[in-house]
Design a protein around this motif. Sequence first.
Motif, mmCIF file in Angstrom:
data_model
loop_
_atom_site.group_PDB
_atom_site.id
_atom_site.type_symbol
_atom_site.label_atom_id
_atom_site.label_comp_id
_atom_site.label_asym_id
_atom_site.label_seq_id
_atom_site.Cartn_x
_atom_site.Cartn_y
_atom_site.Cartn_z
ATOM 1 N N GLY A 232 0.793 -1.225 0.000
ATOM 2 C CA GLY A 232 0.000 0.000 0.000
ATOM 3 C C GLY A 232 0.824 1.273 0.000
ATOM 4 O O GLY A 232 0.263 2.368 0.066
ATOM 5 N N GLY A 233 2.154 1.148 -0.049
ATOM 6 C CA GLY A 233 2.990 2.339 -0.016
ATOM 7 C C GLY A 233 2.803 3.229 -1.229
ATOM 8 O O GLY A 233 2.773 4.460 -1.119
ATOM 9 N N ALA A 234 2.663 2.619 -2.415
ATOM 10 C CA ALA A 234 2.483 3.407 -3.634
ATOM 11 C C ALA A 234 1.165 4.165 -3.589
ATOM 12 O O ALA A 234 1.099 5.352 -3.918
ATOM 13 C CB ALA A 234 2.544 2.493 -4.861
ATOM 14 N N LEU A 235 0.100 3.485 -3.172
ATOM 15 C CA LEU A 235 -1.201 4.145 -3.079
ATOM 16 C C LEU A 235 -1.180 5.249 -2.035
ATOM 17 O O LEU A 235 -1.740 6.330 -2.245
ATOM 18 C CB LEU A 235 -2.277 3.111 -2.750
ATOM 19 C CG LEU A 235 -3.701 3.656 -2.595
ATOM 20 C CD1 LEU A 235 -4.182 4.284 -3.907
ATOM 21 C CD2 LEU A 235 -4.661 2.557 -2.153
ATOM 22 N N HIS A 236 -0.516 4.994 -0.908
ATOM 23 C CA HIS A 236 -0.419 6.021 0.144
ATOM 24 C C HIS A 236 0.308 7.256 -0.370
ATOM 25 O O HIS A 236 -0.106 8.394 -0.100
ATOM 26 C CB HIS A 236 0.309 5.444 1.349
ATOM 27 C CG HIS A 236 0.712 6.481 2.358
ATOM 28 N ND1 HIS A 236 -0.197 7.091 3.188
ATOM 29 C CD2 HIS A 236 1.924 7.026 2.659
ATOM 30 C CE1 HIS A 236 0.433 7.973 3.963
ATOM 31 N NE2 HIS A 236 1.717 7.945 3.660
ATOM 32 N N ALA A 237 1.395 7.067 -1.135
ATOM 33 C CA ALA A 237 2.148 8.209 -1.655
ATOM 34 C C ALA A 237 1.300 9.024 -2.627
ATOM 35 O O ALA A 237 1.254 10.263 -2.556
ATOM 36 C CB ALA A 237 3.423 7.726 -2.332
ATOM 37 N N VAL A 238 0.615 8.347 -3.530
ATOM 38 C CA VAL A 238 -0.197 9.046 -4.526
ATOM 39 C C VAL A 238 -1.343 9.801 -3.847
ATOM 40 O O VAL A 238 -1.635 10.961 -4.167
ATOM 41 C CB VAL A 238 -0.728 8.044 -5.569
ATOM 42 C CG1 VAL A 238 -1.785 8.693 -6.458
ATOM 43 C CG2 VAL A 238 0.414 7.520 -6.425
#
Length: 460
Positions: A232-238
């Motif tokens: 979920g890191g990519a979604l959190h960053a976006v």
Amino acid sequence: MATSNRVFSISFPISAPSSHAPLRPAAAARMVGMKTPFYLTPVEIEHDRRLVRRYWRQSLLRMWGALAVGVLILFSVAIGLLSSIAPATGPNTGWRWSVPLSMIWPVLIPFVGVGSMVRHRLKELTEAGTPLTAEMFSARPSRMVLSPLDPLTTYNVCTETLSGLAMGMALGYGGPAVFSYFPFHGRILIGPRRPVWLTQCTEVVVGGEPGQPVEVRIRRRFGLDFFTVQRGGALHAVESVAAHLRTQFEQRERALRAIRREQELERAALNAKLSALQAQVEPHFLFNTLANLKYLIRTDANTAQQMLDHLVGYLQNALPDMRSVSSTLERELALARSYLSIMQIRMGQRLQFRIEADDALLARPFPPAMLISLVENAVKHGLERASRPGAITITAKQLGDALCVQVIDDGVGLTEQMGQGFGLANIHERLQLLYGDKAALSVTAAEHGGVVATLAINKE
């Protein structure tokens, strides 16, 4: 039987799981071994089985991909080394099979590691009460934010926001993000370290069609983190970048609305003030004319009839724009002609007047009730005080970019009484409100006696 209620306060250090989903109180209570109160009982979450299988399959493929890349690199290095030390002659081929066979067993490792990480992630989501979605394990999620600003301002807001400390802390970088931008393409890249494009890179692109709202697209770029289990890191960053930009755009839009509202209030106050100033002018000459007419009705009916005709002509020109902030030179000259005709009846041979204006200038915009104030001042302070006949000349000319209207009288000239009323002060204030520095009024002594009042208005 008396009972005593004791309240115990116990503090436990709670370490939240490394997830970007919020940790609910119920999950925190279970982590420290406490019995969950009834009001914190979490809602039962059942993840979509197809998404779970897809999550597990994609994670396994990513790990295999990373392993394959690593094995290929090591195998290439090993082949190179062994080729350099192998005997130049002789049928010795045993080492050729020992290297690849020894690397078969690491292929089975991702089954154990991926299964454990996926189960742990699903447990975290379950405790947080958050169902699994496809974007949570996507390596390249995206968002789009609409900006109410123009493209250049939008890009500047994006650069200010993304390069700030708050943005870096929200992304978990521990400081400002490493920043790279391409203004000619409207693109910005941020990441935790250099090179930005290699790992955990988030891209922001500003664009959109002409005449449409500006679009800000946020997406995760391809990097080495693609070959890891997505937690979920990519979604959190976006989503963090989108939330910060959306907040900044809303703040700028509120500020612009406040500025526009202030400008509208200033414009309304300006119109109200102009109407109040103009209302002061209208009764000033109208009441004087009615007083003269009243006198003539008692003394000379025929002359009173002529004055009444001129007064009707004056009102026909004046009433349509009596509350307007703009008129035309032709209408204002007609008002002045009617007024001077009335005053000529009153003063007889003591007043002569002449109006000269180019036909091309008659349609030019002109502020109402200003010319008549200058004419009235010339009559009242110039000719009425003189013991001899006098004349008033009104001219309108184009001098450069300015329309110059002059009222010239050959009366007593500048005196202390001139300008003590509100006429000239009123004109100065109205010119300032309407035109600022693009209009001016000057009152000077004429060369052979009298006064020259010049009103100059530049083109917008």
